[in-house]
Scaffold this active site. Sequence first.
Site, PDB file in Angstrom:
ATOM      1  N   CYS A  25      53.432  29.226  66.394  1.00 53.04           N
ATOM      2  CA  CYS A  25      52.986  30.610  66.222  1.00 53.04           C
ATOM      3  C   CYS A  25      52.376  31.159  67.504  1.00 53.04           C
ATOM      4  O   CYS A  25      52.331  32.376  67.702  1.00 53.04           O
ATOM      5  CB  CYS A  25      51.990  30.720  65.080  1.00 53.04           C
ATOM      6  SG  CYS A  25      50.489  29.748  65.299  1.00 53.04           S
ATOM      7  N   GLN A  68      46.696  20.257  65.787  1.00 55.88           N
ATOM      8  CA  GLN A  68      48.043  20.423  65.266  1.00 55.88           C
ATOM      9  C   GLN A  68      49.105  20.407  66.349  1.00 55.88           C
ATOM     10  O   GLN A  68      50.240  19.972  66.121  1.00 55.88           O
ATOM     11  CB  GLN A  68      48.171  21.737  64.475  1.00 55.88           C
ATOM     12  CG  GLN A  68      47.348  21.770  63.214  1.00 55.88           C
ATOM     13  CD  GLN A  68      46.042  22.515  63.441  1.00 55.88           C
ATOM     14  OE1 GLN A  68      45.364  22.278  64.433  1.00 55.88           O
ATOM     15  NE2 GLN A  68      45.703  23.398  62.539  1.00 55.88           N
ATOM     16  N   ALA A  79      53.368  25.856  52.572  1.00 50.41           N
ATOM     17  CA  ALA A  79      52.842  24.522  52.249  1.00 50.41           C
ATOM     18  C   ALA A  79      52.922  23.599  53.452  1.00 50.41           C
ATOM     19  O   ALA A  79      52.958  22.380  53.299  1.00 50.41           O
ATOM     20  CB  ALA A  79      53.605  23.929  51.064  1.00 50.41           C
ATOM     21  N   GLY A  80      52.932  24.183  54.646  1.00 50.99           N
ATOM     22  CA  GLY A  80      52.984  23.390  55.867  1.00 50.99           C
ATOM     23  C   GLY A  80      51.624  22.880  56.283  1.00 50.99           C
ATOM     24  O   GLY A  80      50.626  22.996  55.546  1.00 50.99           O
TER      25      GLY A  80
END
Length: 425
Positions: A50, A114, A188-189
């Site tokens: 993102c 992440q 749902a990641g």
Amino acid sequence: MGFLAFGINHKTAAVDVRERLAFAPDQLSGALQRLRDETGTQEVAILSTCNRTEIYCSQDQLDVDGILVWFAAYHCIAVEELRACSYQHSDEQAVAHMMRVAAGLDSMVLGEPQIFGQMKDAWQSARSAGTLGPYLDRLFQSTFNTAKQVRTDTAIGENPVSVAFAAVSLAKQIFSDLRRSTALLIGAGETIALVARHLFEQGVGRIIVANRTLERAELLSGPLGGQAIVLNQIPDFLSQCDIVISSTASPLPILGKGAVERALKQRRRKPMFMVDIAVPRDIEPEVGALADVYLYSVDDLHEVIEDNMRSRQDAAEAAERMIVQGTAEFMQRLRALAAVDVLRRYRVKAESLRDQELAKAQSRLERGADPSVVMAEMARALTNKLLHDPSVQLKQMTAEGRAEALALAQELFALDDVTTIQGEP
């Protein structure tokens, strides 16, 4: 062999540009193969999140313009528009950049964890697509090792902060008592899983997880005592939700202005807090114009994130030193590999010369020649042939004024002193 890191990120491009330049997961394999075949790049990987889209290449001759033109054409964006918001790093700088990215030092949230997993996904995607060669693979492995060292030996990963954490922190500022709030999480990641965990730890009253597949939504919501729904059920539940946080890989918006307006009417204008973490965006930007909606994109979280970054600055300084060391060690190993290749080729050449002279000597012995004479002549001939090319090249280099050639030759051949050479070698 050179390395290139080319891309855009949250520092150089706004979210509307980043979402146009993102690669969806189902695009990656085809895009990697096209990039390799259409630009002549030997090895390539793509990282798309993102906050950034970056292309990592290994090429004999670095071709930044070729990568730029391909990237722009693939996403149907003007070359000059992409050039204005892109950056590139080559060779040692590219190595350092990849290590900084994997360690979270280049993230919107300093040290966020992440990105390490996302970098591993980029490596795996390139491997599956057949575009990960030995040089780029070595670079990824060194990148992972350095990033792990940063996580282990510094405090940069302590008191975790992330986009997910920032979203929940902002929700707490708007709803002082989360126990009376209902949160709808779309996707749902990994990011949504972090959001769900943070909300659960903060005692949010109710969690609803919406996903394309019900099974994934149940896996996430079940341990938290939440409810799972599929995406087309969102309009039925939206009016019940005070908090909406979305992060999917959908190429098109999931929530439109009309659906939110209907939900607001059912809520009797009770405010809704929304965070759209996805790129491309999941929530139509027009939703932000509604009077009773507080809509934030990933870019809007920047101020919240900066407050949580300050505690990590000391750790970041130590991490930067590790990046410098990791980069230097990788480049040293790479140069050593180049030397190994040269030595291997020289050994092949030397063994070929040896075999030629040995065959001649064996032939003479079979004809009854004196063994001592044959051996002496074989040794002399082999010595002359081994020294011929280096001698010619050394003379040529010194004649061209390359004075360093003599010093390098002396070091290469381990000569303690330069002595007068009589005759031709």
